[in-house]
Design an enzyme around this catalytic site. Structure first.
Site, PDB file in Angstrom:
ATOM      1  N   GLU A 281      29.371  89.838  65.724  1.00 42.83           N
ATOM      2  CA  GLU A 281      30.043  90.894  66.463  1.00 42.83           C
ATOM      3  C   GLU A 281      29.622  92.258  65.910  1.00 42.83           C
ATOM      4  OE1 GLU A 281      34.127  89.906  65.770  1.00 42.83           O
ATOM      5  OE2 GLU A 281      34.237  88.624  67.539  1.00 42.83           O
TER       6      GLU A 281
ATOM      7  N   HIS B 262      39.456  94.668  65.714  1.00 44.22           N
ATOM      8  CA  HIS B 262      39.875  94.553  64.324  1.00 44.22           C
ATOM      9  C   HIS B 262      38.998  95.441  63.463  1.00 44.22           C
ATOM     10  CE1 HIS B 262      36.407  91.939  64.000  1.00 44.22           C
ATOM     11  NE2 HIS B 262      36.914  91.154  64.916  1.00 44.22           N
TER      12      HIS B 262
ATOM     13  N   THR C 293      55.948  75.700  54.105  1.00 44.76           N
ATOM     14  CA  THR C 293      57.209  75.555  54.828  1.00 44.76           C
ATOM     15  C   THR C 293      57.354  76.550  55.978  1.00 44.76           C
ATOM     16  OG1 THR C 293      58.276  76.956  53.167  1.00 44.76           O
ATOM     17  CG2 THR C 293      58.454  74.579  52.867  1.00 44.76           C
TER      18      THR C 293
END
Length: 305
Positions: A214, A256, A17
């Site tokens: 990476e 990250h 939802t």
């Protein structure tokens, strides 16, 4: 064939939802993937674009025999969502959530391994099987067909955005994809390159695999060791991004937590060296993937539409 997802996949979406989940559901249904159920506590009885919503995973599993779930919930709720899925016997879990606290990530990955559950992610765009038109996650957006066409090449990408770009390279070479997986950008993930290569080795339709890597982690070195041991015998074409990081100070994080240089660990040059020594086709330029694929598999330009 494909790996992990196919016509027998009975998919649920946890957190259905939410705004992001609603968008993913819309794109997934439009692609032709059937979503059997959604789960949001307190929202049972509702429908999201025709998908019935339940309060608990247990209810969804009972009603629809769910065997795979896509988790699209805020970081604070990711651990509970994964543990609930594991407790109800679901063996394939894709975790799109990023920025999950590391101690929570450790707990959910430990629980998954203990119960022999496959986790893709966290922090993943998901995966796609173009032949069966099944996708889990945001991969491909609203028009997956632009990059993902059926074929005989597996794709594994550390980067979410480069899952589509790498599959586009495969398409430009004249081939298509059996399964494309974004493994997730975090340092702690459930399924790495080596794990997927083992699965692709067993898949009869996959004739080669392309990887996009990476800086950070030792995933490529582990994959190289698998090749040396004979655990993966098909052609592997690899591109390792981030050569500019070689001169960066130790401990630098790029984008990250997964892309961190620590001593020699995680350096692109060493990843490339290990892969080359194992027999992989390591390309210096990203576009070289096209020519290498054509050489390895035979030129079939124009066959993939």
């Amino acid at each position: 064939m494909s790996i992990l997802i196919n016509q027998n996949t009975r998919l649920a979406v946890q957190g259905i939802t939410g705004r992001e989940a609603s968008m993913i559901v819309s794109h997934t249904l439009a692609y032709g993937t059937k979503i059997f159920a959604g789960i949001t506590p307190g929202k049972g009885g509702q429908y999201v674009q025709g998908v019935p919503v339940y309060d608990t995973v247990a209810e969804a599993v009972k009603q629809h025999d769910i065997n795979a779930t896509l988790i699209v919930v805020p970081p604070a709720f990711a651990l509970d969502a994964v543990l609930e899925a594991i407790a109800n016997g679901i063996k394939l879990i894709v975790v799109t959530t990023e920025n999950i606290p590391q101690h929570d990530a450790v707990k959910l990955l430990y629980a998954a391994r203990k119960e022999n559950v496959t986790i893709i992610g966290p922090n993943t765009v998901g995966m796609i099987n173009p032949k069966d038109r099944i996708k889990m996650g945001s991969i491909g957006g609203d028009r997956p067909e632009r990059c993902f066409v059926p074929g005989n090449v597996g794709v594994i990408s550390r980067s979410g955005g480069m899952t589509a770009e790498t599959s586009w390279m495969v398409k430009r070479a004249g081939f298509g994809v059996t399964t494309c997986i974004g493994i997730g950008g975090d340092s702690l993930i459930g399924t790495n390159i080596k794990d997927l290569l083992v699965l692709f080795e067993k898949d009869e339709e996959t004739e080669a695999v392309v990887t996009f890597s990476e800086p950070g982690t030792s995933f490529e070195e582990e994959a190289a060791q698998l090749l040396k041991e004979g655990g993966f015998t098909k052609p592997l074409i690899s591109f390792v991004a981030g050569k500019f990081t070689e001169s960066m100070p130790e401990g630098t994080v790029f984008g990250h937590a997964g892309a961190m240089i620590s001593g020699n660990a995680g350096r692109p040059s060493l990843k490339m060296k290990a892969l080359k020594e194992s027999g992989a086709h390591v390309v210096e330029k990203y576009d070289d993937i096209i020519g290498v694929l054509q050489t390895v598999l035979g030129s079939k330009v124009g066959e993939a539409k």
